[in-house]
Design a protein around this motif. Structure first.
Motif, PDB file in Angstrom:
ATOM      1  N   PHE A  47      -6.197 -12.839  19.583  1.00 14.78           N
ATOM      2  CA  PHE A  47      -5.515 -13.068  18.319  1.00 14.78           C
ATOM      3  C   PHE A  47      -5.257 -11.745  17.612  1.00 14.78           C
ATOM      4  O   PHE A  47      -6.130 -10.860  17.571  1.00 14.78           O
ATOM      5  N   VAL A  48      -4.067 -11.621  17.015  1.00 10.78           N
ATOM      6  CA  VAL A  48      -3.734 -10.431  16.230  1.00 10.78           C
ATOM      7  C   VAL A  48      -3.598 -10.800  14.754  1.00 10.78           C
ATOM      8  O   VAL A  48      -4.259 -10.231  13.903  1.00 10.78           O
ATOM      9  N   THR A  49      -2.729 -11.750  14.460  1.00 10.54           N
ATOM     10  CA  THR A  49      -2.477 -12.144  13.080  1.00 10.54           C
ATOM     11  C   THR A  49      -1.730 -13.464  13.057  1.00 10.54           C
ATOM     12  O   THR A  49      -1.110 -13.861  14.049  1.00 10.54           O
ATOM     13  N   ALA A  50      -1.797 -14.166  11.922  1.00 13.65           N
ATOM     14  CA  ALA A  50      -1.075 -15.423  11.765  1.00 13.65           C
ATOM     15  C   ALA A  50      -0.678 -15.603  10.311  1.00 13.65           C
ATOM     16  O   ALA A  50      -1.296 -15.022   9.406  1.00 13.65           O
ATOM     17  N   ILE A  51       0.350 -16.412  10.104  1.00 10.67           N
ATOM     18  CA  ILE A  51       0.848 -16.675   8.756  1.00 10.67           C
ATOM     19  C   ILE A  51       1.167 -18.148   8.595  1.00 10.67           C
ATOM     20  O   ILE A  51       1.706 -18.776   9.522  1.00 10.67           O
ATOM     21  N   ASN A  52       0.781 -18.698   7.445  1.00 18.76           N
ATOM     22  CA  ASN A  52       1.115 -20.077   7.133  1.00 18.76           C
ATOM     23  C   ASN A  52       2.608 -20.174   6.846  1.00 18.76           C
ATOM     24  O   ASN A  52       3.140 -19.386   6.082  1.00 18.76           O
ATOM     25  N   TRP A  53       3.257 -21.128   7.495  1.00 15.33           N
ATOM     26  CA  TRP A  53       4.711 -21.170   7.425  1.00 15.33           C
ATOM     27  C   TRP A  53       5.229 -21.553   6.041  1.00 15.33           C
ATOM     28  O   TRP A  53       6.294 -21.107   5.635  1.00 15.33           O
ATOM     29  N   ASP A  62      -9.708  -7.784  12.860  1.00 17.81           N
ATOM     30  CA  ASP A  62     -10.254  -6.575  12.259  1.00 17.81           C
ATOM     31  C   ASP A  62      -9.611  -5.318  12.844  1.00 17.81           C
ATOM     32  O   ASP A  62      -9.433  -4.313  12.152  1.00 17.81           O
ATOM     33  N   SER A  63      -9.256  -5.374  14.112  1.00 21.07           N
ATOM     34  CA  SER A  63      -8.745  -4.194  14.796  1.00 21.07           C
ATOM     35  C   SER A  63      -7.375  -3.748  14.285  1.00 21.07           C
ATOM     36  O   SER A  63      -6.963  -2.619  14.533  1.00 21.07           O
ATOM     37  N   VAL A  64      -6.668  -4.619  13.566  1.00 19.06           N
ATOM     38  CA  VAL A  64      -5.322  -4.273  13.104  1.00 19.06           C
ATOM     39  C   VAL A  64      -5.195  -4.291  11.584  1.00 19.06           C
ATOM     40  O   VAL A  64      -4.131  -3.941  11.052  1.00 19.06           O
ATOM     41  N   LYS A  65      -6.247  -4.671  10.883  1.00 12.10           N
ATOM     42  CA  LYS A  65      -6.191  -4.734   9.417  1.00 12.10           C
ATOM     43  C   LYS A  65      -5.823  -3.372   8.845  1.00 12.10           C
ATOM     44  O   LYS A  65      -6.356  -2.343   9.259  1.00 12.10           O
ATOM     45  N   GLY A  66      -4.907  -3.383   7.883  1.00 17.64           N
ATOM     46  CA  GLY A  66      -4.476  -2.146   7.254  1.00 17.64           C
ATOM     47  C   GLY A  66      -3.393  -1.414   8.016  1.00 17.64           C
ATOM     48  O   GLY A  66      -2.805  -0.462   7.490  1.00 17.64           O
ATOM     49  N   VAL A  79       9.645 -14.806  12.226  1.00 18.75           N
ATOM     50  CA  VAL A  79       8.435 -14.127  11.784  1.00 18.75           C
ATOM     51  C   VAL A  79       8.469 -12.707  12.342  1.00 18.75           C
ATOM     52  O   VAL A  79       8.987 -12.468  13.440  1.00 18.75           O
ATOM     53  N   TYR A  80       7.945 -11.777  11.564  1.00 26.99           N
ATOM     54  CA  TYR A  80       7.970 -10.365  11.933  1.00 26.99           C
ATOM     55  C   TYR A  80       6.552  -9.821  12.020  1.00 26.99           C
ATOM     56  O   TYR A  80       5.646 -10.301  11.343  1.00 26.99           O
ATOM     57  N   LEU A  81       6.401  -8.796  12.825  1.00 26.88           N
ATOM     58  CA  LEU A  81       5.143  -8.061  12.886  1.00 26.88           C
ATOM     59  C   LEU A  81       5.471  -6.580  12.762  1.00 26.88           C
ATOM     60  O   LEU A  81       6.022  -5.983  13.689  1.00 26.88           O
ATOM     61  N   GLN A  82       5.146  -6.015  11.610  1.00 28.97           N
ATOM     62  CA  GLN A  82       5.317  -4.586  11.390  1.00 28.97           C
ATOM     63  C   GLN A  82       4.036  -3.883  11.823  1.00 28.97           C
ATOM     64  O   GLN A  82       2.962  -4.183  11.296  1.00 28.97           O
TER      65      GLN A  82
END
Length: 118
Positions: A47-53, A62-66, A79-82
């Motif tokens: 898992f990297v990240t998720a967003i409520n639609w 934790d590894s990608v926070k910030g 959906v985008y991932l910057q």
């Protein structure tokens, strides 16, 4: 059924940035959340990240926070991932997933390769 198509992967040097996109089509009305996962060679998908639609709340590994930011454009069903400050350990195939209400991630895109050189 929901169809997902990712784009935006590529090769970047450490410290650089990339933006991934995931366009959804089909039964988008059924989507509860969308997420990004990644799989590096020889490792399990993580898992990297998720967003409520609807509400837009999000969470991150934790590894990608910030460094990584997920966002959505409901009008475009995208959906985008910057990804900023990329590290070699971010190298993986990145997958977009869609989670219908009350279920797990049932729908997946084809994946897009992200390679970060040191």
């Amino acid at each position: 059924q929901v169809q997902l198509v990712e784009s935006g992967g590529g090769l970047v040097q450490a410290g650089g940035s990339l933006r991934l996109s995931c366009a959804a089509s089909g039964a988008t009305w059924s989507i509860y959340a969308m997420g990004w996962f990644r799989q590096a060679p020889g490792k399990e998908r993580e898992f990297v990240t998720a967003i409520n639609w609807r509400g837009g709340s999000s969470n991150y590994a934790d590894s990608v926070k910030g460094r990584f930011t997920i966002s959505r454009d409901n009008a475009k069903n995208t959906v985008y991932l910057q990804m900023n400050s990329l590290k070699p350990e971010d190298t993986a195939v990145y997958y977009c997933g869609a989670q219908p209400s009350g279920r797990g991630y049932d729908y997946w895109g084809q994946g897009t390769q992200v390679t970060v050189s040191s």
